[in-house]
Enzyme design. Structure first.
Site, PDB file in Angstrom:
ATOM      1  N   HIS A  83     -36.208 -31.507  20.301  1.00 25.08           N
ATOM      2  CA  HIS A  83     -37.010 -31.128  19.130  1.00 25.08           C
ATOM      3  C   HIS A  83     -36.193 -31.311  17.852  1.00 25.08           C
ATOM      4  CE1 HIS A  83     -40.438 -29.291  17.257  1.00 25.08           C
ATOM      5  NE2 HIS A  83     -39.726 -28.313  16.722  1.00 25.08           N
ATOM      6  N   HIS A 130     -25.565 -26.013   7.298  1.00 25.42           N
ATOM      7  CA  HIS A 130     -24.822 -26.915   8.188  1.00 25.42           C
ATOM      8  C   HIS A 130     -25.777 -27.892   8.881  1.00 25.42           C
ATOM      9  CE1 HIS A 130     -21.279 -28.191  10.234  1.00 25.42           C
ATOM     10  NE2 HIS A 130     -21.676 -27.803  11.429  1.00 25.42           N
ATOM     11  N   HIS A 178     -17.967 -30.743  20.310  1.00 22.41           N
ATOM     12  CA  HIS A 178     -18.702 -31.009  19.075  1.00 22.41           C
ATOM     13  C   HIS A 178     -17.740 -31.304  17.931  1.00 22.41           C
ATOM     14  CE1 HIS A 178     -21.149 -29.399  15.491  1.00 22.41           C
ATOM     15  NE2 HIS A 178     -21.558 -30.620  15.738  1.00 22.41           N
ATOM     16  N   HIS A 233     -42.903 -21.181   9.946  1.00 26.24           N
ATOM     17  CA  HIS A 233     -42.485 -22.485  10.473  1.00 26.24           C
ATOM     18  C   HIS A 233     -43.671 -23.201  11.129  1.00 26.24           C
ATOM     19  CE1 HIS A 233     -39.980 -25.620  12.002  1.00 26.24           C
ATOM     20  NE2 HIS A 233     -40.110 -25.263  13.260  1.00 26.24           N
ATOM     21  N   GLU A 283     -18.103 -26.096  21.968  1.00 24.56           N
ATOM     22  CA  GLU A 283     -17.765 -26.094  20.547  1.00 24.56           C
ATOM     23  C   GLU A 283     -16.711 -27.139  20.223  1.00 24.56           C
ATOM     24  OE1 GLU A 283     -17.451 -24.983  16.483  1.00 24.56           O
ATOM     25  OE2 GLU A 283     -19.021 -24.916  18.004  1.00 24.56           O
TER      26      GLU A 283
END
Length: 357
Positions: free
Chosen positions: A318, A141, A82, A260, A79
């Protein structure tokens, strides 16, 4: 010589920032997929520190402040790395905005919009933690990150050196019939909307931990039609202390996952139609080839995610390839609408216009 050719520092800064933004998206996906979104229970620091607590005294202090959040160093570092990279991206975007306003001829509006988006993205990052991974915030986000990358790419396209023909107002679209050009633009815009919608669906799937509820192809095992629940798409969900690992039931997650997949089929159709139209004009075939190539990779990655139960690196890829597919469509829309073409395209359309005179 075009003025953007003399503005190399700004161009290089935008280019470097764009590539860093791709890294931020990849690291963000890795953080989410390793369930490290709450690796640090506070923001912007970590357990009250600007780095992950390491010493014995820091660990004791952190545990005293957050007794219900045991420290997991690996997730906490995921975290924080990032956040560090995202913070660096924010500083570079600030530099872009300052440089844009410091000199005439630079795109001030787009640079300012980009800076505003970065501030909003920082807020979404904070809310992701403080609202305990609320799905609507997590999806926003993701979309915010993709938007920042797209805006940086548009800014780079805008300031890149352009052919002399374009400086003189040469309209390369003259060789295209008005009807064909209208159709081409309409399909490109429609494909862009469909791709963005599919990315949002992907974000909603990930935010609700619905990525592995279906393990068969092409749609889903069981009576997925009978289980379909439209409530799964309610953006405002009931209040929970934490949304980590999802709060929806199995049927609702299946509904999201199946939608999806259906969205992926629709997206494929739109991309192939657009690619087919682009193929009819030789200079535009590179956009067609790029779309088909990226789409093929994305389909393979999606199938692999299902068959192999979401391998980490494949799942990250992906996300990134989905972003690259978006950028190929964004580029096509920009070229068609802004008429900012490469020298090869200018030469081709000029000869076509002269031929059909």
């Amino acid at each position: 010589m075009h003025k953007t050719q003399k503005d190399k520092p700004f161009y290089f800064l935008v280019t470097a920032t764009f590539f860093l933004s791709l890294i931020v998206v990849g690291v963000g996906a890795y953080t989410r997929l390793t369930d490290a979104g709450l690796g640090c229970p506070d923001w912007p620091g970590c357990y009250g520190f600007m780095s992950v607590p390491q010493t014995e005294s820091q660990l004791q202090t952190a545990q005293a402040i957050y007794p219900d959040s045991p420290i997991e160093p690996v997730k906490a570092w995921n975290e924080m790395v990032h956040r560090y990279i995202a913070g660096s991206l924010g500083l570079l975007v600030l530099m872009i905005a300052v440089m844009a306003w410091a000199r005439s001829g630079r795109p001030k509006l787009l640079s300012s919009l980009l800076l505003g988006m970065v501030f909003f993205q920082a807020l979404l990052g904070m809310w992701t933690v403080t609202m305990q991974l609320m799905p609507i915030v997590v999806m926003a986000h993701l979309l915010g990150g993709f938007t920042i990358v797209s805006l940086l790419w548009l800014l780079r396209l805008w300031i890149q050196p352009k052919p002399l023909f374009y400086q003189d107002g040469f309209k390369t679209h003259l060789s295209l019939s008005s009807r064909y050009l209208t159709v081409l633009k309409s399909v490109a815009i429609a494909a862009l909307i469909v791709v963005i919608s599919q990315i949002a669906l992907g974000g909603w799937t990930a935010a609700n931990y619905a990525s592995v509820v279906c393990t068969q192809l092409p749609i889903c095992e069981g009576d997925w039609q009978g289980m379909f629940d439209p409530r799964a798409f309610g953006l405002i969900q009931p209040q929970h202390s934490s949304y980590e690992y999802g709060v929806l039931d199995y049927a609702q997650r299946v509904s999201i996952h199946v939608t999806h997949r259906i969205g992926a089929i629709i997206t494929t159709v739109f991309i192939l139609v657009l690619a087919g139209l682009l193929w009819l004009k030789p200079p535009l075939r590179r956009y067609s080839i790029a779309m088909i190539g990226v789409l093929s990779v994305q389909i393979i990655l999606g199938i692999t995610n299902v068959l192999a139960s979401l391998p980490l690196l494949i799942a990250v890829a992906h996300n990134v390839v989905g972003l690259i597919l978006l950028l190929t469509v964004v580029t096509t829309c920009y070229r068609l609408i802004c008429d900012c073409r490469s020298p090869l395209e200018v030469k081709y359309f000029a000869s076509e216009s002269a031929t059909h005179g």
